[in-house]
Design a protein around this motif. Structure first.
Motif, short mmCIF file in Angstrom:
data_model
loop_
_atom_site.label_atom_id
_atom_site.label_comp_id
_atom_site.label_asym_id
_atom_site.label_seq_id
_atom_site.Cartn_x
_atom_site.Cartn_y
_atom_site.Cartn_z
N CYS A 38 0.85 -1.19 0.00
CA CYS A 38 0.00 0.00 0.00
C CYS A 38 0.88 1.24 0.00
O CYS A 38 1.97 1.24 0.59
N VAL A 39 0.39 2.28 -0.65
CA VAL A 39 1.05 3.59 -0.62
C VAL A 39 -0.03 4.63 -0.28
O VAL A 39 -1.13 4.59 -0.83
N THR A 40 0.30 5.53 0.65
CA THR A 40 -0.63 6.59 1.01
C THR A 40 0.06 7.95 0.85
O THR A 40 1.28 8.05 0.90
N THR A 58 -6.09 11.94 3.38
CA THR A 58 -5.22 10.86 2.92
C THR A 58 -5.80 10.16 1.70
O THR A 58 -6.98 9.81 1.67
N SER A 59 -4.94 9.97 0.71
CA SER A 59 -5.28 9.17 -0.46
C SER A 59 -4.56 7.83 -0.32
O SER A 59 -3.43 7.78 0.17
N VAL A 60 -5.22 6.76 -0.77
CA VAL A 60 -4.69 5.40 -0.60
C VAL A 60 -4.65 4.67 -1.93
O VAL A 60 -5.62 4.68 -2.68
N LEU A 61 -3.50 4.05 -2.22
CA LEU A 61 -3.36 3.13 -3.34
C LEU A 61 -3.00 1.78 -2.74
O LEU A 61 -1.94 1.64 -2.12
N ASN A 62 -3.87 0.81 -2.91
CA ASN A 62 -3.67 -0.50 -2.29
C ASN A 62 -3.58 -1.57 -3.37
O ASN A 62 -4.39 -1.59 -4.29
N LEU A 63 -2.58 -2.44 -3.27
CA LEU A 63 -2.49 -3.56 -4.20
C LEU A 63 -3.60 -4.55 -3.90
O LEU A 63 -3.93 -4.79 -2.72
N ASP A 69 -3.32 -1.36 4.07
CA ASP A 69 -3.88 -0.01 4.04
C ASP A 69 -4.24 0.53 5.41
O ASP A 69 -4.08 1.73 5.66
N ARG A 73 -2.50 4.00 6.35
CA ARG A 73 -3.38 5.16 6.54
C ARG A 73 -3.18 5.77 7.93
O ARG A 73 -3.10 6.99 8.09
N THR A 90 4.78 4.02 2.43
CA THR A 90 4.65 2.75 1.74
C THR A 90 4.78 1.66 2.80
O THR A 90 5.65 1.74 3.66
#
Length: 126
Positions: A38-40, A58-63, A69, A73, A90
């Motif tokens: 995950c990347v935030t 916060t924006s979240v990109l989760n695999l 996440d 987060r 990350t």
């Protein structure tokens, strides 16, 4: 760079913080096979309830299939609002056959590491 490590039983968590100008990048890894799960990105802003208090968005990109996440987060929000900084986190922790109790231990260690990092960065004037 600041680096911290906590371990309890078979749970091992590492947290690194790297400054990039006024911003901060945090890498959380651990377990049997660290990875990017995950990347935030958190940006500080005035709280919606009290404009004198700093909060963050916060924006979240989760695999797909990853559950990093929640930890990412939390760390991103906490550091961004307490230090009034843009923060990228990350996070990738994988522990084979993790139990519910070990998940709680993992989250507790992450909260402890986050508090340690915030205090350390406040001391150094970050």
């Amino acid at each position: 760079m600041q680096e911290f490590f906590l371990e309890k039983h078979r749970i091992k968590i590492n947290m690194k913080a790297i400054t990039m100008g006024e911003d901060l990048i945090v890498i959380i890894s651990g377990g049997d096979s660290p990875h990017i799960g995950c990347v935030t990105l958190s940006t500080p802003r005035p709280s919606l309830l009290n404009s004198k208090v700093i909060s963050s968005t916060t924006s979240v990109l989760n695999l797909v299939g990853h559950k990093d996440d929640e930890a990412a987060r939390y760390v991103s929000n906490e550091i961004s609002s307490k230090l009034n900084k843009n923060v990228v986190v990350t996070c990738g922790i994988h522990i084979d056959n993790i139990t519910a109790e070990e998940i709680e231990i993992t989250l507790k260690l992450i909260r402890e590491l986050t508090e340690t990092l915030v205090q350390k960065l406040k001391i150094v004037g970050m």
